[in-house]
Write a protein that holds these residues in place. Sequence first.
Motif, PDB file in Angstrom:
ATOM      1  N   ASP A 179       0.825  -1.202   0.000  1.00 17.80           N
ATOM      2  CA  ASP A 179       0.000   0.000   0.000  1.00 17.80           C
ATOM      3  C   ASP A 179       0.861   1.254   0.000  1.00 17.80           C
ATOM      4  OD1 ASP A 179      -1.961  -1.920   0.388  1.00 17.80           O
ATOM      5  OD2 ASP A 179      -2.169  -1.510   2.534  1.00 17.80           O
ATOM      6  N   PRO A 180       0.285   2.391  -0.408  1.00 19.00           N
ATOM      7  CA  PRO A 180       0.996   3.668  -0.260  1.00 19.00           C
ATOM      8  C   PRO A 180       0.997   4.123   1.205  1.00 19.00           C
ATOM      9  CG  PRO A 180      -0.819   3.799  -1.867  1.00 19.00           C
ATOM     10  CD  PRO A 180      -1.010   2.550  -1.082  1.00 19.00           C
ATOM     11  N   ALA A 181       1.802   5.135   1.479  1.00 15.24           N
ATOM     12  CA  ALA A 181       1.686   5.817   2.773  1.00 15.24           C
ATOM     13  C   ALA A 181       0.330   6.508   2.839  1.00 15.24           C
ATOM     14  CB  ALA A 181       2.812   6.833   2.931  1.00 15.24           C
ATOM     15  N   LYS A 182      -0.204   6.661   4.027  1.00 15.90           N
ATOM     16  CA  LYS A 182      -1.539   7.246   4.164  1.00 15.90           C
ATOM     17  C   LYS A 182      -1.588   8.721   3.749  1.00 15.90           C
ATOM     18  CE  LYS A 182      -3.389   3.998   7.511  1.00 15.90           C
ATOM     19  NZ  LYS A 182      -3.983   3.792   8.850  1.00 15.90           N
ATOM     20  N   THR A 183      -0.428   9.380   3.704  1.00 16.76           N
ATOM     21  CA  THR A 183      -0.390  10.776   3.268  1.00 16.76           C
ATOM     22  C   THR A 183      -0.256  10.923   1.759  1.00 16.76           C
ATOM     23  OG1 THR A 183       1.994  10.790   3.640  1.00 16.76           O
ATOM     24  CG2 THR A 183       0.589  11.560   5.455  1.00 16.76           C
ATOM     25  N   LYS A 184      -0.055   9.805   1.056  1.00 22.00           N
ATOM     26  CA  LYS A 184       0.194   9.855  -0.383  1.00 22.00           C
ATOM     27  C   LYS A 184      -1.080  10.208  -1.142  1.00 22.00           C
ATOM     28  CE  LYS A 184       3.197   8.983  -3.752  1.00 22.00           C
ATOM     29  NZ  LYS A 184       4.500   9.652  -3.841  1.00 22.00           N
ATOM     30  N   VAL A 185      -0.954  11.135  -2.100  1.00 23.27           N
ATOM     31  CA  VAL A 185      -2.078  11.483  -2.967  1.00 23.27           C
ATOM     32  C   VAL A 185      -1.960  10.639  -4.232  1.00 23.27           C
ATOM     33  CG1 VAL A 185      -3.236  13.287  -4.276  1.00 23.27           C
ATOM     34  CG2 VAL A 185      -2.191  13.823  -2.052  1.00 23.27           C
ATOM     35  N   ILE A 186      -3.008   9.895  -4.542  1.00 20.94           N
ATOM     36  CA  ILE A 186      -3.026   9.013  -5.703  1.00 20.94           C
ATOM     37  C   ILE A 186      -3.925   9.623  -6.771  1.00 20.94           C
ATOM     38  CG2 ILE A 186      -3.583   6.698  -6.537  1.00 20.94           C
ATOM     39  CD1 ILE A 186      -1.236   6.760  -4.597  1.00 20.94           C
ATOM     40  N   ARG A 187      -3.424   9.673  -8.003  1.00 17.46           N
ATOM     41  CA  ARG A 187      -4.196  10.244  -9.107  1.00 17.46           C
ATOM     42  C   ARG A 187      -3.894   9.483 -10.393  1.00 17.46           C
ATOM     43  NH1 ARG A 187      -1.135  14.445  -7.315  1.00 17.46           N
ATOM     44  NH2 ARG A 187      -3.002  15.732  -7.009  1.00 17.46           N
ATOM     45  N   PRO A 188      -4.767   9.586 -11.391  1.00 10.27           N
ATOM     46  CA  PRO A 188      -4.538   8.881 -12.656  1.00 10.27           C
ATOM     47  C   PRO A 188      -3.280   9.371 -13.369  1.00 10.27           C
ATOM     48  CG  PRO A 188      -6.846   9.505 -12.446  1.00 10.27           C
ATOM     49  CD  PRO A 188      -6.112  10.213 -11.346  1.00 10.27           C
ATOM     50  N   ALA A 189      -2.643   8.434 -14.077  1.00  9.40           N
ATOM     51  CA  ALA A 189      -1.458   8.759 -14.876  1.00  9.40           C
ATOM     52  C   ALA A 189      -1.814   9.066 -16.318  1.00  9.40           C
ATOM     53  CB  ALA A 189      -0.468   7.596 -14.821  1.00  9.40           C
ATOM     54  N   PHE A 190      -3.118   9.069 -16.635  1.00 15.76           N
ATOM     55  CA  PHE A 190      -3.565   9.297 -18.009  1.00 15.76           C
ATOM     56  C   PHE A 190      -4.612  10.406 -18.042  1.00 15.76           C
ATOM     57  CE2 PHE A 190      -2.087   4.938 -17.859  1.00 15.76           C
ATOM     58  CZ  PHE A 190      -1.377   4.786 -19.040  1.00 15.76           C
ATOM     59  N   GLU A 191      -4.682  11.089 -19.189  1.00 14.72           N
ATOM     60  CA  GLU A 191      -5.672  12.144 -19.414  1.00 14.72           C
ATOM     61  C   GLU A 191      -6.682  11.684 -20.460  1.00 14.72           C
ATOM     62  OE1 GLU A 191      -5.955  14.939 -17.833  1.00 14.72           O
ATOM     63  OE2 GLU A 191      -4.075  14.986 -16.707  1.00 14.72           O
ATOM     64  N   PRO A 192      -7.929  12.146 -20.358  1.00 17.59           N
ATOM     65  CA  PRO A 192      -8.493  12.876 -19.228  1.00 17.59           C
ATOM     66  C   PRO A 192      -8.740  11.939 -18.052  1.00 17.59           C
ATOM     67  CG  PRO A 192     -10.211  12.377 -20.818  1.00 17.59           C
ATOM     68  CD  PRO A 192      -8.930  11.897 -21.430  1.00 17.59           C
ATOM     69  N   PRO A 193      -8.598  12.425 -16.820  1.00 15.37           N
ATOM     70  CA  PRO A 193      -8.764  11.550 -15.667  1.00 15.37           C
ATOM     71  C   PRO A 193     -10.216  11.104 -15.503  1.00 15.37           C
ATOM     72  CG  PRO A 193      -8.542  13.832 -14.974  1.00 15.37           C
ATOM     73  CD  PRO A 193      -8.269  13.812 -16.451  1.00 15.37           C
ATOM     74  N   LYS A 194     -10.387   9.857 -15.131  1.00 15.09           N
ATOM     75  CA  LYS A 194     -11.714   9.313 -14.849  1.00 15.09           C
ATOM     76  C   LYS A 194     -11.982   9.205 -13.351  1.00 15.09           C
ATOM     77  CE  LYS A 194     -11.839   6.583 -19.111  1.00 15.09           C
ATOM     78  NZ  LYS A 194     -11.946   5.215 -19.684  1.00 15.09           N
ATOM     79  N   TYR A 195     -10.940   9.448 -12.546  1.00 15.06           N
ATOM     80  CA  TYR A 195     -11.055   9.363 -11.096  1.00 15.06           C
ATOM     81  C   TYR A 195     -10.513  10.646 -10.495  1.00 15.06           C
ATOM     82  CZ  TYR A 195     -11.413   4.319 -12.042  1.00 15.06           C
ATOM     83  OH  TYR A 195     -11.786   3.095 -12.524  1.00 15.06           O
TER      84      TYR A 195
END
Length: 342
Positions: free
Chosen positions: A298-314
């Motif tokens: 898992d990531p650290a709880k402070t980590k911001v996760i976002r899509p690596a592709f455009e346009p973002p769906k999440y």
Amino acid sequence: MEVLGTQIRVQSLAQDGKVAVPPRYVQPAETRPKHDVGKRNDNDLPTPPVIDLSDSNSVHEELGRACREWGAFHIISHGVPLELLDEMRRVGRSFFEDCTMDQKLSYACDPNSPASEGYGSRMLAASNDKVSDWRDYFDHHTLPLSRRNPSKWPHFSSDYRKVVAEYSDQMNALAEKLLGLISESLGLPSSSIKDAVGEFYQNITVSYYPHCPQPELTLGLQSHSDIGAISLLIQDDVGDLEVWKDGEWIFVNPLHDAVFVILADQTEVITNGQYKSPPHRAITNAKNPRLSVATFHDPAKTKVIRPAFEPPKYRPVVYGDHVLSWYSKGPEGKQNVNALLL
């Protein structure tokens, strides 16, 4: 789990020889296994693919297809010593079957804190714990090394802690390798997904599912998608793991020398939904206990996760917020990651 101040474990209930499970373990009609739990292997249904990591000519194509169509698959030629897989299963089973209940309870996790390290039966917050899973577990905090405290792990066996530590290191290396190959299967640099996840926070959970007098009414583990980046699972020969695909629960035939890979929610977000985190669950059986070992990365709880592709769906999510939602609202399939859809 605590009931009226007394710690209850599913293994104790199974050993009492009752012919009916207590009401708190009875699933609502809509979540119970719909098929004959005594006949799980249906040759007419597809099964998760088996991917040979040593086949460099096809591994990216096969991984991409498995991640798109299943989100879960077996891997062989994975590089983890097969004797270590056996050792991990052995020490895990020995804790549950060779230790007395008093010995096991000396490692009890905090009953008021969901997913705390140690020996327990309940994962969710008490406010959401309406129906209990037919399962006991021992959860180890293994990475980063600053979280690894072997003094909290059983020492009834001279090699338990050594086996868990070695297994942790091997699974960490395998998870990094897999995320690299999965990144490449999308046309991304090999480090892309791992860089987006950051330093692994790894937990190893040994789950023990005792035999159940009424498997048609219970679940060993309710339907959920994993919340982190990638999960690596080994089973014993009993099986009882199912993955949701195309509107059906598909039984995962246990492969003794393979590792079963399950993509988790943060990888679905990073890949912008091209690869999915599949709902899965554990059913129960009336004859044999089952053991599995799941290693979560898992990531650290402070980590911001976002899509690596455009346009973002999440929408971007702070991983700690995603964890809080999972443990407070409950998993219920994929409701938490689906809440991130734009």
